[in-house]
Structure formats: structure tokens, C-alpha cells
Design a protein around this motif. Sequence first.
Motif, short mmCIF file in Angstrom:
data_model
loop_
_atom_site.label_atom_id
_atom_site.label_comp_id
_atom_site.label_asym_id
_atom_site.label_seq_id
_atom_site.Cartn_x
_atom_site.Cartn_y
_atom_site.Cartn_z
N THR A 287 -4.82 56.89 -5.10
CA THR A 287 -4.58 55.62 -5.78
C THR A 287 -3.10 55.25 -5.71
OG1 THR A 287 -4.11 56.62 -7.93
CG2 THR A 287 -6.45 56.13 -7.42
N ARG A 288 -2.80 54.00 -6.01
CA ARG A 288 -1.41 53.55 -6.05
C ARG A 288 -0.64 54.33 -7.13
NH1 ARG A 288 2.77 49.84 -5.74
NH2 ARG A 288 2.42 48.61 -3.89
N LEU B 169 -9.83 46.78 4.50
CA LEU B 169 -10.03 48.10 5.08
C LEU B 169 -10.08 49.15 3.98
CD1 LEU B 169 -7.51 47.89 8.04
CD2 LEU B 169 -10.00 47.89 8.21
N PRO B 170 -10.91 50.17 4.14
CA PRO B 170 -10.90 51.26 3.15
C PRO B 170 -9.63 52.09 3.31
CG PRO B 170 -12.40 51.78 4.94
CD PRO B 170 -11.90 50.39 5.19
N PRO B 171 -9.18 52.74 2.25
CA PRO B 171 -7.99 53.61 2.35
C PRO B 171 -8.19 54.68 3.42
CG PRO B 171 -8.68 53.36 0.07
CD PRO B 171 -9.76 52.74 0.92
N LYS B 172 -7.08 55.15 3.98
CA LYS B 172 -7.15 56.23 4.96
C LYS B 172 -7.72 57.50 4.35
CE LYS B 172 -3.69 54.75 8.20
NZ LYS B 172 -2.35 54.84 8.69
N PHE B 173 -7.44 57.70 3.07
CA PHE B 173 -8.00 58.82 2.32
C PHE B 173 -7.96 58.46 0.85
CE2 PHE B 173 -3.60 59.69 3.47
CZ PHE B 173 -2.99 59.91 2.25
N ASP B 174 -8.60 59.30 0.05
CA ASP B 174 -8.77 59.03 -1.38
C ASP B 174 -7.48 59.29 -2.16
OD1 ASP B 174 -9.88 58.64 -3.93
OD2 ASP B 174 -10.48 60.75 -4.07
N TRP C 30 -2.55 63.43 3.27
CA TRP C 30 -1.26 62.73 3.21
C TRP C 30 -0.20 63.49 4.01
CZ3 TRP C 30 0.76 60.42 -2.02
CH2 TRP C 30 1.83 59.57 -1.77
N SER C 31 -0.24 64.81 3.95
CA SER C 31 0.70 65.61 4.72
C SER C 31 0.56 65.34 6.22
CB SER C 31 0.50 67.10 4.44
OG SER C 31 1.33 67.88 5.26
N ALA C 32 -0.66 65.27 6.70
CA ALA C 32 -0.88 65.01 8.12
C ALA C 32 -0.27 63.66 8.51
CB ALA C 32 -2.37 65.05 8.44
N LEU C 33 -0.47 62.65 7.67
CA LEU C 33 0.10 61.34 7.94
C LEU C 33 1.63 61.38 7.89
CD1 LEU C 33 -0.19 58.28 8.39
CD2 LEU C 33 -0.45 58.05 5.88
N ALA C 34 2.18 62.04 6.89
CA ALA C 34 3.64 62.15 6.75
C ALA C 34 4.25 62.87 7.95
CB ALA C 34 4.01 62.86 5.45
N HIS C 35 3.59 63.90 8.44
CA HIS C 35 4.11 64.63 9.60
C HIS C 35 4.07 63.77 10.86
CE1 HIS C 35 4.98 68.80 8.21
NE2 HIS C 35 4.33 68.33 7.16
N ARG C 36 3.04 62.95 11.02
CA ARG C 36 3.00 62.03 12.17
C ARG C 36 4.15 61.03 12.09
NH1 ARG C 36 -2.54 62.15 11.19
NH2 ARG C 36 -2.53 60.09 10.21
N TRP D 280 4.16 53.59 1.33
CA TRP D 280 2.99 54.46 1.38
C TRP D 280 1.71 53.69 1.04
CZ3 TRP D 280 3.16 58.33 4.32
CH2 TRP D 280 4.29 59.12 4.43
N ALA D 281 1.78 52.73 0.12
CA ALA D 281 0.60 51.92 -0.20
C ALA D 281 0.16 51.12 1.02
CB ALA D 281 0.88 51.00 -1.39
N ASN D 282 1.11 50.68 1.80
CA ASN D 282 0.79 49.98 3.04
C ASN D 282 0.17 50.95 4.05
OD1 ASN D 282 1.11 47.54 4.83
ND2 ASN D 282 2.31 49.03 5.99
N ALA D 283 0.78 52.12 4.21
CA ALA D 283 0.33 53.09 5.21
C ALA D 283 -1.03 53.71 4.88
CB ALA D 283 1.37 54.20 5.37
N ILE D 284 -1.31 53.87 3.58
CA ILE D 284 -2.53 54.57 3.17
C ILE D 284 -3.61 53.60 2.70
CG2 ILE D 284 -3.52 56.24 1.55
CD1 ILE D 284 -0.64 57.50 1.43
N LEU D 285 -3.22 52.64 1.87
CA LEU D 285 -4.18 51.74 1.24
C LEU D 285 -4.31 50.40 1.97
CD1 LEU D 285 -3.09 52.29 -2.48
CD2 LEU D 285 -4.88 53.51 -1.20
N TYR D 286 -3.50 50.21 3.01
CA TYR D 286 -3.47 48.97 3.78
C TYR D 286 -3.08 47.76 2.94
CZ TYR D 286 -5.77 51.80 7.29
OH TYR D 286 -6.07 52.79 8.18
N GLU D 287 -2.27 48.00 1.91
CA GLU D 287 -1.71 46.88 1.16
C GLU D 287 -0.66 46.20 2.04
OE1 GLU D 287 -0.13 48.02 -2.62
OE2 GLU D 287 -2.06 48.76 -3.34
#
Length: 135
Positions: free
Chosen positions: A11-12, A4-9, A106-112, A54-61
Motif C-alpha cells: 500500500t501507499r 493497472l494492478p500493482p506490481k505486488f501487494d 520490492w527488493s527485486a525491483l529496487a535491485h533492477r 515508488w508509488a509510481n513504480a509499484i502502484l502505477y500512480e
Amino acid sequence: MAPLPPKFDVTRDEIARVVAAFYEMVRQHPGLGPVFAVHIEDWPKHEAKIVNFWANAILYERSYDGNPLKVHRDAGNVRPGMFDAWLGLFDLTLRTELRPDQAAAWSALAHRIGRSLRAGVVEQMKGPGGVPILR
């Protein structure tokens, strides 16, 4: 199957930089610092785990293995009102460390995630008559 592509741009390495800067501010915070200090004995190990989160949540690692809701519920000293301070520091860190588009995504994701964790903590904290304790 293609990854899957990252949720947004981001890097780790950027995730690691944000996490390190954030926890540096947490350790100095008069309200949050003592709460974390009770639970964290090895800051580098904790930060590495959060980078994996966060790498799991954003980068799908697939590098994170944990249950954040259980950890926050079981801590015993986490209160619902602390999430506002946590998110405020996190937003400040994001704005300082990242480009505006990265920080906003990232802020939007963190707030959710923060709303979900806060709700889970509130759910177990009840006052007389079952009224939720929100602070």
C-alpha cells in the motif's frame, strides 16, 4: 481503461513507512549520510518525492515527476560503489518493515533500478583511456 494492478501487494502507507525508515538509517550511515546531507535540505519534502517515485513504480500512480538518473549523475558525489551500501540498507529496511513476500518483490525491483542507476553513473565516470571507474 481500467487501472493497472500493482506490481505486488503493498500500500501507499507501507511505501511511506519504508521510505521513512530507510532515510532514518541513511542519515546515520557513515558513508551515505554525508552524501545525502549535501543535497537534501528538506527531508520531509525529499521523502514525499521518493514515496511518489515508488508509488509510481509499484502502484502505477502518476504522482512522480523526475529523472532519477539525471539527479544521480548531476550530484557530483555519487560513486558506483555506493549503490551496494544503498541496496543493503534498503533490503534491511524492507525485511524489517514488510512481510517476506513484499520485501522480496520490492527488493527485486529496487535491485533492477539500482543496477540501471549504477550503470548510468559508471557510464559518465571514466578514468585514463576511457576505463570505467567502478568504485
